[in-house]
Write a protein that holds these residues in place. Structure first.
Motif, mmCIF file in Angstrom:
data_model
loop_
_atom_site.group_PDB
_atom_site.id
_atom_site.type_symbol
_atom_site.label_atom_id
_atom_site.label_comp_id
_atom_site.label_asym_id
_atom_site.label_seq_id
_atom_site.Cartn_x
_atom_site.Cartn_y
_atom_site.Cartn_z
ATOM 1 N N ILE A 37 0.869 -1.172 0.000
ATOM 2 C CA ILE A 37 0.000 0.000 0.000
ATOM 3 C C ILE A 37 0.908 1.225 0.000
ATOM 4 N N ASN A 38 0.848 1.986 -1.079
ATOM 5 C CA ASN A 38 1.799 3.069 -1.312
ATOM 6 C C ASN A 38 1.437 4.373 -0.607
ATOM 7 N N ARG A 39 2.255 5.364 -0.843
ATOM 8 C CA ARG A 39 2.195 6.657 -0.157
ATOM 9 C C ARG A 39 0.829 7.330 -0.293
ATOM 10 N N ASP A 40 0.329 7.844 0.838
ATOM 11 C CA ASP A 40 -0.878 8.667 0.908
ATOM 12 C C ASP A 40 -2.156 7.968 0.433
ATOM 13 N N VAL A 41 -2.213 6.663 0.575
ATOM 14 C CA VAL A 41 -3.453 5.926 0.270
ATOM 15 C C VAL A 41 -4.400 6.083 1.452
ATOM 16 N N HIS A 42 -5.686 6.294 1.159
ATOM 17 C CA HIS A 42 -6.687 6.366 2.229
ATOM 18 C C HIS A 42 -7.633 5.176 2.107
ATOM 19 N N LEU A 43 -7.704 4.387 3.178
ATOM 20 C CA LEU A 43 -8.604 3.242 3.247
ATOM 21 C C LEU A 43 -9.697 3.565 4.258
ATOM 22 N N ASP A 44 -10.922 3.682 3.774
ATOM 23 C CA ASP A 44 -12.070 3.858 4.673
ATOM 24 C C ASP A 44 -12.546 2.457 5.023
ATOM 25 N N VAL A 45 -12.575 2.125 6.314
ATOM 26 C CA VAL A 45 -12.969 0.775 6.722
ATOM 27 C C VAL A 45 -14.282 0.771 7.506
#
Length: 194
Positions: A89-97
């Protein structure tokens, strides 16, 4: 020549110092996340600046890598975040869980991608509606792609083009691109290699 001879050791010491600082930051962040998350597999590494809002519900497989600025957050609840082996998972990824998120083995999520698992309908102030999401194995999500909550499943070996806005489920082994994303190719390299 004399100046070069004097400053070369200083420059090398500074460069070595920066490399040591980066490595120390990597190992410190990794140790921190190993202590906080529900499960972290062997060989995982976390750069400094990775954040998990609900660490008690995060389970990560083996040999995963998380770049600086990666963030997993939830608006409500304690829905799980499940990540398979060999995920990057690379830089500045946003995962809404908020609705729960499962990411299959061998998946790569490129820089600044955003993945949503909840919807507010037409009122941004309304209580979010959780919508779980499953991302299959060996999926490649391109840079700055946006995966909206209506997309509940991305099939194995799918490729999401850079900047794509994904509004519905993606079948296995296809490439989607555009806004809204649509199928532009079938038979990905992952299928060919299998």
């Amino acid at each position: 020549m004399l100046l070069k001879a004097i400053f070369r050791p200083v420059f090398l010491a500074f460069a070595l110092s920066a490399k040591i600082k980066r490595r120390l930051g990597l190992y410190t962040a990794t140790y921190f996340h190993r202590a906080r998350l529900a499960r972290v597999g062997k060989g995982c590494l976390f750069q400094p600046g990775v954040r998990f809002a609900n660490p008690a519900v995060v389970k990560i497989g083996r040999d995963c890598y998380f770049w600086r600025g990666c963030e997993a957050s939830a608006e409500i609840g304690d829905a799980p975040l499940m990540i398979g082996d060999h995920v990057q998972i690379n830089r500045d990824v946003h995962l809404d869980v908020t609705g729960g998120l499962s990411i299959g083995a061998g998946t790569l999520i490129s820089e600044e991608a955003v993945i949503y698992t909840h919807d507010h309908g037409s009122d941004p102030r309304s209580r979010p509606t959780p919508m779980g999401k499953f991302i299959g194995s060996h999926v490649w999500i391109g840079m700055r792609a946006v995966i909206l909550p209506q997309c509940r499943r991305i099939g194995e070996g799918a490729i999401i083009g850079a900047g794509a806005v994904v509004t519905k489920d993606v079948p296995a082994g296809v490439t989607v691109a555009g806004n809204p994303a649509r199928i532009v190719a079938t038979g990905t390299a992952v299928e060919v290699a299998a």
